[in-house]
Design a protein around this motif. Structure first.
Motif, PDB file in Angstrom:
ATOM      1  N   ILE A   1      -8.144  -3.543  13.268  1.00  0.00           N
ATOM      2  CA  ILE A   1      -7.010  -3.845  14.159  1.00  0.00           C
ATOM      3  C   ILE A   1      -5.885  -2.836  13.926  1.00  0.00           C
ATOM      4  O   ILE A   1      -5.302  -2.301  14.876  1.00  0.00           O
ATOM      5  N   LEU A   2      -5.581  -2.567  12.664  1.00  0.00           N
ATOM      6  CA  LEU A   2      -4.480  -1.637  12.366  1.00  0.00           C
ATOM      7  C   LEU A   2      -4.774  -0.240  12.918  1.00  0.00           C
ATOM      8  O   LEU A   2      -3.857   0.480  13.317  1.00  0.00           O
ATOM      9  N   ALA A   3      -6.052   0.119  12.966  1.00  0.00           N
ATOM     10  CA  ALA A   3      -6.418   1.445  13.486  1.00  0.00           C
ATOM     11  C   ALA A   3      -5.993   1.613  14.944  1.00  0.00           C
ATOM     12  O   ALA A   3      -5.731   2.733  15.402  1.00  0.00           O
ATOM     13  N   GLY A   4      -5.911   0.510  15.677  1.00  0.00           N
ATOM     14  CA  GLY A   4      -5.519   0.590  17.078  1.00  0.00           C
ATOM     15  C   GLY A   4      -4.099   0.109  17.330  1.00  0.00           C
ATOM     16  O   GLY A   4      -3.683  -0.048  18.474  1.00  0.00           O
TER      17      GLY A   4
ATOM     18  N   ARG B   1       5.758   0.921   7.615  1.00  0.00           N
ATOM     19  CA  ARG B   1       4.567   1.342   6.878  1.00  0.00           C
ATOM     20  C   ARG B   1       3.932   0.131   6.204  1.00  0.00           C
ATOM     21  O   ARG B   1       4.644  -0.706   5.631  1.00  0.00           O
ATOM     22  N   VAL B   2       2.613   0.046   6.263  1.00  0.00           N
ATOM     23  CA  VAL B   2       1.921  -1.099   5.658  1.00  0.00           C
ATOM     24  C   VAL B   2       0.784  -0.632   4.761  1.00  0.00           C
ATOM     25  O   VAL B   2       0.292   0.490   4.885  1.00  0.00           O
ATOM     26  N   GLY B   3       0.394  -1.511   3.846  1.00  0.00           N
ATOM     27  CA  GLY B   3      -0.735  -1.268   2.969  1.00  0.00           C
ATOM     28  C   GLY B   3      -1.645  -2.484   2.953  1.00  0.00           C
ATOM     29  O   GLY B   3      -1.219  -3.595   3.277  1.00  0.00           O
TER      30      GLY B   3
ATOM     31  N   GLN C   1       2.387   2.195  10.666  1.00  0.00           N
ATOM     32  CA  GLN C   1       1.641   3.270  10.045  1.00  0.00           C
ATOM     33  C   GLN C   1       0.933   2.693   8.818  1.00  0.00           C
ATOM     34  O   GLN C   1       1.589   2.132   7.933  1.00  0.00           O
ATOM     35  N   THR C   2      -0.379   2.789   8.792  1.00  0.00           N
ATOM     36  CA  THR C   2      -1.109   2.262   7.638  1.00  0.00           C
ATOM     37  C   THR C   2      -1.197   3.357   6.586  1.00  0.00           C
ATOM     38  O   THR C   2      -1.813   4.401   6.809  1.00  0.00           O
ATOM     39  N   ARG C   3      -0.542   3.102   5.442  1.00  0.00           N
ATOM     40  CA  ARG C   3      -0.407   4.130   4.407  1.00  0.00           C
ATOM     41  C   ARG C   3      -1.595   4.164   3.466  1.00  0.00           C
ATOM     42  O   ARG C   3      -1.981   5.199   2.980  1.00  0.00           O
ATOM     43  N   TRP C   4      -2.097   3.002   3.132  1.00  0.00           N
ATOM     44  CA  TRP C   4      -3.218   2.978   2.191  1.00  0.00           C
ATOM     45  C   TRP C   4      -3.983   1.660   2.295  1.00  0.00           C
ATOM     46  O   TRP C   4      -3.468   0.664   2.808  1.00  0.00           O
ATOM     47  N   ALA C   5      -5.213   1.716   1.805  1.00  0.00           N
ATOM     48  CA  ALA C   5      -6.048   0.514   1.696  1.00  0.00           C
ATOM     49  C   ALA C   5      -6.779   0.627   0.372  1.00  0.00           C
ATOM     50  O   ALA C   5      -7.407   1.651   0.096  1.00  0.00           O
ATOM     51  N   THR C   6      -6.685  -0.408  -0.446  1.00  0.00           N
ATOM     52  CA  THR C   6      -7.304  -0.320  -1.768  1.00  0.00           C
ATOM     53  C   THR C   6      -8.697  -0.954  -1.776  1.00  0.00           C
ATOM     54  O   THR C   6      -8.965  -1.909  -1.053  1.00  0.00           O
ATOM     55  N   SER C   7      -9.562  -0.347  -2.571  1.00  0.00           N
ATOM     56  CA  SER C   7     -10.872  -0.936  -2.871  1.00  0.00           C
ATOM     57  C   SER C   7     -11.416  -0.174  -4.064  1.00  0.00           C
ATOM     58  O   SER C   7     -11.444   1.054  -4.054  1.00  0.00           O
TER      59      SER C   7
ATOM     60  N   VAL D   1       5.463   1.162   0.931  1.00  0.00           N
ATOM     61  CA  VAL D   1       5.262   0.380   2.163  1.00  0.00           C
ATOM     62  C   VAL D   1       6.350  -0.666   2.373  1.00  0.00           C
ATOM     63  O   VAL D   1       7.077  -1.045   1.439  1.00  0.00           O
ATOM     64  N   ASP D   2       6.451  -1.106   3.618  1.00  0.00           N
ATOM     65  CA  ASP D   2       7.394  -2.167   3.979  1.00  0.00           C
ATOM     66  C   ASP D   2       6.740  -3.540   3.937  1.00  0.00           C
ATOM     67  O   ASP D   2       7.413  -4.559   3.787  1.00  0.00           O
TER      68      ASP D   2
END
Lengths: 326, 326, 326, 326
Positions: free
Chosen positions: D29-32, D12-14, D37-43, D69-70
């Protein structure tokens, strides 16, 4: 692959005239398509050079190449597809013709299914010969036909289409007015007088709708945005338009209906999507809705739709190979 | 210059807010204008930096600067021109206000002449206060008003204006959606719903004409092209439209009527010209003419028209300083 | 024209091959030039169409046209200027040849003055035949020659010129790689291997200086920016470089030396200026100065310099007609 | 997620700061990417709006998100990564820091592996903390380090790097000089004086090589092309340079060595590739080879390399998710 029954063999396809903008885009999509095997792509001028498909250079081939494929794409200059269509017919090879040669209004449309995918899916699935729609008509017809069928348009009112396209729509043969130094910083209307060659196609599919079509040339490589103003029948509004589209295009991974706002060119460029939107207008005596429809002229407007049609004709997954996610 | 009678003294002008795109363009024109002396240009952020006028840096000045000039241009953000207009009034200094603050429909237009030069030349020549028109309305009104006056428009029919503008029309304050990486390769409609702030101005000048106005943002720095579709009265055609324009704009060095074809953006960018064209459309039940009108949003759409107005107000040669030759 | 004393007659000029980018730019300058009368401009493909000079359409003319002018500009494809130069010689008409046909290193430079205006002004003023410099060499030689003459360069060190040009530098004949859709968003080096045809000209004018010249193609219509890195002799710095330039180019309205910073393309595009700048570099064992030189390839790089040369040859004001103000 | 051994759980990544150009590209890139597994993205500014990852809106999150996340990517403004790096360290979460905060020469590089993937693959695979390289240094170091190691460079000779980058390299915060109307048609050198902040990184990785680095700003959204001129040791030529690269980068799906010619920007834009080329130069006393290196500043120059590093750190397929095919 131990068993070679045709039912499990990967279908094989060929591309005639693959070095123009449309052909190159098609080969780019085919390069990432897992359901077909691209056997060859023809080009006289580029013979020997690589295509987007790994290990597949362009070749200068004739009709004999048809023996090797199940389906052929014709990406030729307008007029040149006729003999290839005949040869493919004789060879019992399926055809997706990306030229205007067999489109409605061409005089040669008999026996050829019009490949507007979302409209004619079941005929396309059974067809041997498919005429891929023109780029501008794809957006105009997908925008207006559900409104026409559902009786949402005011009667006898001119529908105004202000369309704008990137320059790849004009093809890759070098003409002075398409040089970088001519297009950079410019913008212009063209095909004025309402006699653009795409109008025959629109009129054939939208009988009784008086379409005024004004195309413009954008200083961008690709993408089409069509701003369509329609007088609507009493009581009809943008919400009703969206509902008609949603009923018609439910389940499509290619056509998207926006709940609010309008698409920009950059939302669709380099994809095979087509995005529809409708907005109510204030301050007019006649109720009028503005439709903004955007897609890539090389995607849904050409190669993307051709691959949609191929997927149907070969019984593959509907959106295999297509670039439909935002 | 030995004699100081005001009749032979070179008029002196000032520019308030000269560092935006409009102000900079105005200073560029004034730098080549032989009939006036530019005394100062204000800018807080650019104070000390050079303007296009040789030897004239930007200064951070207040109302007191009005004592030094005969005419002042207001190139401020919309809303900020009101106090300057009052101060200029008190100081008996002529004003050309390039903001929307005193335009028709603003609620502050009383006592201010609308500076659409070709329409109001004699009032402008006598005016102390002139509201310079908005960029989009300049093209729409110059295109349509002669048709309205001569009864060439079909009654009660929506007039559709598909307009496209370069990004300087959105001003120079940095906004994320105007960054180069956002605009490059893009094109979009905006201001959808027919409530663009320029509509009030169009409606005030074109009473009874139902205008549907859809602006688009072009990936070019400057220039406006308006594609206007009008249902015409029985017997009216493009030729009649051109005749109406020619009668109205004869003698203008700024407004040009094309005998055939349509202008492209590059024909007008970096000039103060406005070019009108009209084309008959085939295949429609309702006779409809398409007008294509092009000009530079910073030229005839702002600074060029401001200088036309100044020339009239100060009794100078009509086209002095303007860039009107092709 | 009743009085024929040559001293008061306005000189007459003609343009051979006026429909390419260089010829069109030249005609644009001549249209605003008050010291000469442009009698004709030839073009086979554009015959009958208007030039920038009011009332002067292109004509398809041969050598006989030389009888009508005092000076002729040759804006032909490289190779085609030789017979015109001979015919002009026979007709005793002055020539400014904008092709490469008679430049240093061409093998045909004998008896022809090299028209690098700031370097050869007095010879040019007396010349009948002038070879207008190439665009890239104009910037490289004006940048480096004063340094070479004043002994500011370190000996035997490679001088690296990273140059970038807008696409009009490649001419107006349509080639596939110059189409808008190919150039938009792209940037590339070309002419790699240090054998660009302009190198002969640079070497002839900068004897003993080992120039490594790498041109790049920019996605802009016009303008050249050259970033030149030179190892300097002991004790030399950017200040000394600027001093050498200033001594050499004092009085020029075309060449400008920046006291600090470096020019951008937009500072020079659409002008006839050339701007020089020099910056010291930190952290290098060998003292190295970076020169950034900018000009318009169609201005000082071609048509602007041609008009400078014409002004000298005809005894006119040095900067008449030129666009030299910022 | 209660148990199952980590060896089979999808990592899992953030993404911290995911709404700038780099963060958005990373999310694309992560979407493909099928291995994480992309857990979150901050903004903060975009909280609630969709990311490129289906079903994942931006969120305004703090350090507590690290518990989920890892591995975390830091796409923050330079300076802001330090506290996140500390928090991730405390939480025992792996980090790929895309800022300059922990790169060589930053003073904070201790204990952080330099994530130039092809150079440090084995350290990266074992690392908890990786500093993703700067965009310009990625190309310069990959081009030059094999030459330095193999002794191919002439001693003590200045290596001249003329680099050009698209404007996304300058970030997405709105600045007046990055507006469309400022960049369109422009080109300029910047960071003159050889003190660009990326030089520390180049010098740390290329000890003893005197690099003169001159960056330029291109009127394109993305892509970097570096034209590097190197004096070579006796007997060395372009062929030897290519051989050194090929030995070093064999097996890489990201770095490609051209056998002939040079890459253009359009060959690499929208990909994660980096393409190297070398050309011999004629006519110079000192043997000099020109290297042309191209890549996408957002691909191999930022997000693509970050994903390469993630793949190594998480034991995934080296090129999973990357866009490496032409």
């Amino acid at each position: 692959m131990t068993n070679d029954s045709s039912s499990i063999r990967t279908p094989r396809v060929g591309v005639v005239g693959g070095s123009g903008y449309t052909g190159r885009e098609l080969l780019r999509i085919l390069a990432g398509h897992r359901g077909v095997q691209t056997r060859w792509a023809t080009s006289r001028s580029e013979a020997g050079r690589p295509t987007a498909v790994r290990g597949l250079p362009y070749q200068d081939l004739g009709f004999e190449a048809l023996g090797d494929v199940d389906l052929v794409f014709l990406c030729l200059p307008h007029g040149a597809a006729v003999p290839w269509m005949e040869a493919a017919d004789a060879a019992e090879v399926r055809v997706v013709d990306l030229t205007a040669d067999h489109r409605p209004g061409s005089g040669r449309e008999e026996g050829v299914v019009y490949g507007l995918t979302e409209r004619n899916a079941s005929e396309i699935a059974r067809a041997r010969k498919v005429a891929n729609p023109g780029c501008y008509p794809t957006g105009v017809i997908l925008s207006l036909e559900p409104l026409l069928e559902d009786g949402l348009l005011a009667e006898s009112r001119t529908v105004t289409v202000a369309a704008a396209s990137g320059v790849t729509g004009a093809g890759r043969s070098p003409k002075p007015h398409l040089l970088f130094a001519e297009i950079h910083g410019d913008y212009r209307a063209y095909g004025l007088g309402n006699d653009h060659r795409h109008l025959k196609e629109m009129r054939a599919l939208l009988p009784g709708v008086p379409v005024l079509f004004v195309p413009h040339l954008l200083p961008v490589p690709r993408g089409i945005l069509e701003t369509i103003s329609v007088a609507v029948a009493p009581g009809v509004d943008a919400e009703a338009v969206r509902a008609a589209w949603t009923r018609r295009y439910a389940g499509s991974g290619v056509v998207e209906v926006l709940a609010e706002g309008a698409p920009a060119l950059r939302d669709v460029v380099d994809t095979d999507r087509l995005v529809l939107s409708a907005i109510d207008n204030e301050g007019l005596a006649e109720p009028t809705v503005t439709l903004v429809t955007a897609f890539d002229n090389l995607g849904k407007g050409a190669a993307g739709q051709a691959v949609q049609n191929m997927n149907l004709m070969l019984g593959l997954e509907a959106e295999e190979g297509l670039r439909c996610r935002r």
